[in-house]
Design a protein around this motif. Structure first.
Motif, mmCIF file in Angstrom:
data_model
loop_
_atom_site.group_PDB
_atom_site.id
_atom_site.type_symbol
_atom_site.label_atom_id
_atom_site.label_comp_id
_atom_site.label_asym_id
_atom_site.label_seq_id
_atom_site.Cartn_x
_atom_site.Cartn_y
_atom_site.Cartn_z
ATOM 1 N N ARG A 15 81.898 30.964 -14.247
ATOM 2 C CA ARG A 15 81.291 30.836 -15.579
ATOM 3 C C ARG A 15 79.773 30.965 -15.499
ATOM 4 O O ARG A 15 79.150 31.640 -16.323
ATOM 5 C CB ARG A 15 81.691 29.515 -16.227
ATOM 6 N N ILE A 16 79.174 30.371 -14.495
ATOM 7 C CA ILE A 16 77.720 30.483 -14.323
ATOM 8 C C ILE A 16 77.331 31.930 -14.041
ATOM 9 O O ILE A 16 76.390 32.459 -14.638
ATOM 10 C CB ILE A 16 77.231 29.540 -13.207
ATOM 11 N N VAL A 17 78.076 32.590 -13.154
ATOM 12 C CA VAL A 17 77.787 33.995 -12.842
ATOM 13 C C VAL A 17 77.937 34.851 -14.098
ATOM 14 O O VAL A 17 77.104 35.723 -14.375
ATOM 15 C CB VAL A 17 78.686 34.504 -11.694
ATOM 16 N N LEU A 18 78.979 34.608 -14.877
ATOM 17 C CA LEU A 18 79.191 35.363 -16.113
ATOM 18 C C LEU A 18 78.053 35.116 -17.098
ATOM 19 O O LEU A 18 77.549 36.054 -17.728
ATOM 20 C CB LEU A 18 80.536 34.991 -16.737
ATOM 21 N N GLY A 19 77.630 33.876 -17.231
ATOM 22 C CA GLY A 19 76.516 33.566 -18.124
ATOM 23 C C GLY A 19 75.234 34.263 -17.694
ATOM 24 O O GLY A 19 74.511 34.827 -18.521
ATOM 25 N N LEU A 20 74.959 34.272 -16.393
ATOM 26 C CA LEU A 20 73.768 34.958 -15.883
ATOM 27 C C LEU A 20 73.879 36.465 -16.082
ATOM 28 O O LEU A 20 72.895 37.130 -16.438
ATOM 29 C CB LEU A 20 73.554 34.621 -14.406
ATOM 30 N N PHE A 21 75.072 37.005 -15.871
ATOM 31 C CA PHE A 21 75.312 38.426 -16.097
ATOM 32 C C PHE A 21 75.040 38.788 -17.560
ATOM 33 O O PHE A 21 74.402 39.798 -17.856
ATOM 34 C CB PHE A 21 76.763 38.770 -15.715
ATOM 35 N N VAL A 77 83.408 29.109 -26.559
ATOM 36 C CA VAL A 77 82.487 30.165 -26.117
ATOM 37 C C VAL A 77 83.264 31.244 -25.371
ATOM 38 O O VAL A 77 83.023 32.436 -25.546
ATOM 39 C CB VAL A 77 81.348 29.586 -25.250
ATOM 40 N N GLY A 78 84.223 30.850 -24.557
ATOM 41 C CA GLY A 78 85.048 31.817 -23.826
ATOM 42 C C GLY A 78 85.806 32.743 -24.762
ATOM 43 O O GLY A 78 85.877 33.954 -24.532
ATOM 44 N N TRP A 79 86.362 32.189 -25.831
ATOM 45 C CA TRP A 79 87.072 33.016 -26.815
ATOM 46 C C TRP A 79 86.118 33.973 -27.521
ATOM 47 O O TRP A 79 86.430 35.145 -27.734
ATOM 48 C CB TRP A 79 87.804 32.146 -27.839
ATOM 49 N N ILE A 80 84.940 33.483 -27.882
ATOM 50 C CA ILE A 80 83.955 34.334 -28.556
ATOM 51 C C ILE A 80 83.474 35.433 -27.616
ATOM 52 O O ILE A 80 83.348 36.599 -28.012
ATOM 53 C CB ILE A 80 82.784 33.487 -29.087
ATOM 54 N N LEU A 81 83.236 35.079 -26.371
ATOM 55 C CA LEU A 81 82.798 36.059 -25.381
ATOM 56 C C LEU A 81 83.877 37.119 -25.154
ATOM 57 O O LEU A 81 83.588 38.318 -25.097
ATOM 58 C CB LEU A 81 82.447 35.344 -24.080
ATOM 59 N N ALA A 82 85.130 36.703 -25.067
ATOM 60 C CA ALA A 82 86.234 37.657 -24.909
ATOM 61 C C ALA A 82 86.303 38.589 -26.122
ATOM 62 O O ALA A 82 86.485 39.803 -25.969
ATOM 63 C CB ALA A 82 87.556 36.905 -24.735
ATOM 64 N N LEU A 120 89.029 43.273 -17.578
ATOM 65 C CA LEU A 120 88.796 42.232 -16.574
ATOM 66 C C LEU A 120 87.698 41.268 -17.024
ATOM 67 O O LEU A 120 87.763 40.068 -16.738
ATOM 68 C CB LEU A 120 88.440 42.860 -15.221
ATOM 69 N N LEU A 121 86.704 41.782 -17.752
ATOM 70 C CA LEU A 121 85.675 40.904 -18.308
ATOM 71 C C LEU A 121 86.278 39.944 -19.336
ATOM 72 O O LEU A 121 85.908 38.766 -19.396
ATOM 73 C CB LEU A 121 84.555 41.721 -18.953
ATOM 74 N N VAL A 122 87.208 40.441 -20.134
ATOM 75 C CA VAL A 122 87.893 39.577 -21.113
ATOM 76 C C VAL A 122 88.624 38.454 -20.375
ATOM 77 O O VAL A 122 88.486 37.270 -20.728
ATOM 78 C CB VAL A 122 88.884 40.396 -21.978
ATOM 79 N N ALA A 125 86.169 35.901 -18.850
ATOM 80 C CA ALA A 125 85.637 34.974 -19.853
ATOM 81 C C ALA A 125 86.667 33.893 -20.194
ATOM 82 O O ALA A 125 86.336 32.702 -20.231
ATOM 83 C CB ALA A 125 85.232 35.739 -21.114
ATOM 84 N N LEU A 126 87.895 34.302 -20.438
ATOM 85 C CA LEU A 126 88.927 33.334 -20.826
ATOM 86 C C LEU A 126 89.261 32.369 -19.693
ATOM 87 O O LEU A 126 89.409 31.164 -19.910
ATOM 88 C CB LEU A 126 90.185 34.073 -21.299
ATOM 89 N N TRP A 127 89.355 32.875 -18.473
ATOM 90 C CA TRP A 127 89.697 32.028 -17.329
ATOM 91 C C TRP A 127 88.549 31.088 -16.969
ATOM 92 O O TRP A 127 88.740 29.885 -16.835
ATOM 93 C CB TRP A 127 90.086 32.896 -16.128
#
Length: 143
Positions: A15-21, A77-82, A120-122, A125-127
Motif C-alpha cells: 500500500r505504501i509503495v502504491l501510494g508513492l507510485f 480508498v482502495g475501491w476508489i483507486l481501483a 494488476l493495478l486494480v 489496490a484492492l488487495w
C-alpha cells in the motif's frame, strides 16, 4: 463505521509503495511527463488533453496521499483507486489501437504488455488496501 481489516506486513508495504507510485505519477502528469500523458488521451475524449492530464494528475496525487495517510479509510480508498485505474484503462486501449508512442512504448508488444498491467493495478489496490478482506469479513458475519 467499522474498523478496516488488519493488514499483513506485505499488504502494508504494498500500500505504501502504491501510494508513492501514485504521488510520483501525479507529479509526472503535472511536470516532466506531461506531453507523454497528453499523447495517451484519446481523441474521442470531449475535453482539452492538457486539462485531462492536469485533472488526472491532481486526482493521482490526491489518491496517492489518501492511500498513504487515510489508514482508517483504506478500504474505501482502495475501491476508489481501483475505480480510477478502470476509468483510465480506455486511454491505454486507445494507445494500443492507435499505435501511439509514449513512455517508450513504441511497439505493439510493449503497448500490449502495458494493457496486462492495468488489471494488476486494480487488484493491487484492492488487495493492499484490504478490500478483499473486508468483503470476506462481511460475508463471514452474515452467515
Amino acid at each position: 463505521m467499522s474498523r478496516p481489516p488488519r493488514s499483513t506486513p506485505l499488504q502494508h508495504v504494498a500500500r505504501i509503495v502504491l501510494g508513492l507510485f501514485m504521488l510520483f505519477a501525479g507529479i509526472a502528469h503535472l511536470t516532466f511527463a506531461r506531453s507523454d500523458f497528453q499523447a495517451q488521451v484519446p481523441d474521442w475524449v470531449p475535453a482539452d488533453k492538457d486539462f485531462v492530464v492536469i485533472a488526472s494528475g491532481i486526482v493521482e496525487i490526491t489518491l496517492g496521499g489518501a492511500t498513504l495517510a487515510l489508514g482508517r479509510y483504506r478500504v474505501q480508498v482502495g475501491w476508489i483507486l481501483a475505480a480510477f485505474f478502470i476509468a483510465v484503462f480506455p486511454g491505454n486501449i486507445s494507445q494500443f489501437i492507435t499505435k501511439t508512442d509514449a513512455f517508450g512504448l513504441d511497439s505493439d508488444a510493449a503497448r500490449g504488455i502495458r494493457l496486462v498491467f492495468q488489471p494488476l493495478l486494480v487488484l493491487w489496490a484492492l488487495w493492499s488496501c484490504g478490500a478483499f478482506s473486508s468483503i470476506r469479513n462481511r460475508k463471514a458475519k452474515s452467515l
